[in-house]
Enzyme design. Structure first.
Site, mmCIF file in Angstrom:
data_model
loop_
_atom_site.group_PDB
_atom_site.id
_atom_site.type_symbol
_atom_site.label_atom_id
_atom_site.label_comp_id
_atom_site.label_asym_id
_atom_site.label_seq_id
_atom_site.Cartn_x
_atom_site.Cartn_y
_atom_site.Cartn_z
ATOM 1 N N PRO A 1 16.553 24.440 15.355
ATOM 2 C CA PRO A 1 15.917 23.145 15.091
ATOM 3 C C PRO A 1 15.032 22.679 16.231
ATOM 4 O O PRO A 1 15.398 22.761 17.402
ATOM 5 C CB PRO A 1 17.117 22.211 14.908
ATOM 6 N N CYS A 2 13.860 22.181 15.849
ATOM 7 C CA CYS A 2 12.856 21.839 16.859
ATOM 8 C C CYS A 2 12.568 20.344 16.933
ATOM 9 O O CYS A 2 11.843 19.900 17.809
ATOM 10 C CB CYS A 2 11.556 22.593 16.569
ATOM 11 N N GLN A 3 13.144 19.535 16.028
ATOM 12 C CA GLN A 3 12.803 18.119 16.000
ATOM 13 C C GLN A 3 13.079 17.424 17.325
ATOM 14 O O GLN A 3 12.357 16.514 17.731
ATOM 15 C CB GLN A 3 13.568 17.390 14.891
ATOM 16 N N PHE B 1 12.751 18.499 20.266
ATOM 17 C CA PHE B 1 11.801 18.825 21.319
ATOM 18 C C PHE B 1 10.373 18.434 20.934
ATOM 19 O O PHE B 1 9.453 18.552 21.725
ATOM 20 C CB PHE B 1 11.825 20.325 21.622
#
Length: 300
Positions: free
Chosen positions: A63-65, A67
């Protein structure tokens, strides 16, 4: 050959099963799968949920949200931001020859580089030579200025080196093809009948309110902006038509073929499209991994 795949989003796993035949896609929290593997109840665990004992390649997009430059940037301070550790655990268990992870541009700058430094160090401790690079998918034939960090690890006992794919398109290099524009990607879908004959042709009915994220009108002669997963009804407006981009147009912009069908609803389709790695860009990454494996085979 895909021997095992996993996503926590049920609609995403249904889409995978619909478009890729005969693959084992598990809809489950990866942390629970790993916890189950370590428990004494493993013998009672469904065989289909078990991780394989080995794979040549492990690919992940943790998951990148947390960052993202568009988010609250909580990064490693929240549980979701630590899910790269689950990928590290899978790599430790399977010991693949190579692995590849994808994330947002903000991963590099979070806390002055602490996140990327920590992640690279943790992956390296598993016995891998690890490198990362920031890419713009527009440089690889995707009609979208989507910047993503790619992290690649090659097992230390292999003799292959990481050679990043070379750009095929450019905004200023006359020796390369010019960037594709949004009109290149979806211009033919200005035809109402053609557009509506394709799957996932629904679109957000949200009106244009200036000053909010996603409330921009795209420009026909430019690549599209990044297609995002969490659009909250605010996906960008069509450059010509009085509406927002449809899910099918967003898929085209991400370089998905028209016969790739996303399990509905339209909101689900937007989310899956925004979370995806653009297939044309992914092809270039796949060739890089393939070359690493072929070179190692030659050196054996």
């Amino acid at each position: 050959k895909i021997i095992w795949a996993n996503d926590i989003n049920e609609k995403a796993t249904l889409t995978q099963k619909l478009n890729f035949k005969n693959i084992n896609v598990v809809c489950q929290d990866i942390t629970k799968i790993l916890d189950e593997r370590n428990s004494k109840q493993m013998s009672l665990f469904d065989n289909e949920l078990k991780l394989p004992s080995y794979a040549d390649v492990v690919i992940g997009g943790f998951p990148c949200q947390d960052f993202s430059l568009a988010g609250k940037r909580q990064g490693l301070n929240v549980q979701r931001g630590k899910l790269y550790q689950s990928m590290a655990r899978v790599i430790e268990l399977l010991k693949p020859k190579v692995f590849l992870a994808e994330n947002v541009k903000g991963l590099i700058s979070w806390e002055n580089g602490m996140a990327i430094k920590t992640i690279v160090e943790d992956f390296s401790k598993l016995g891998y030579t690890v490198k990362y690079k920031l890419f713009n998918t527009a440089d690889y034939g995707v009609p979208q200025t989507r910047e993503r960090v790619i992290i690649v690890g090659v097992r230390n006992d292999l003799k292959s080196e990481i050679q990043w794919p070379k750009p095929t398109h450019s905004n200023n290099d006359v020796n390369l093809k010019p960037w594709l524009t949004i009109k290149d990607a979806i211009g033919d879908l200005e035809d109402y009948n053609l557009h509506n004959s394709l799957p996932n042709n629904g679109y957000s009915k949200a009106k244009l309110f200036k000053g909010k994220q996603g409330n921009t009108i795209t420009k026909a002669d430019k690549p599209a902006p990044t297609m995002r997963a969490e659009h909250h009804g605010n996906i960008e407006f069509h450059y010509l038509l009085p509406r927002r981009l449809s899910a099918r147009e967003a898929a085209r912009i991400q370089s998905f073929p028209d016969n790739f069908v996303f399990v509905k609803s339209t909101t689900d389709a937007y989310r899956q499209i925004g979370n995806a790695v653009a297939p044309v860009f992914a092809w270039h990454l796949a060739q890089m991994l393939k070359n690493i494996l072929l070179k190692e085979k030659t050196n054996e």
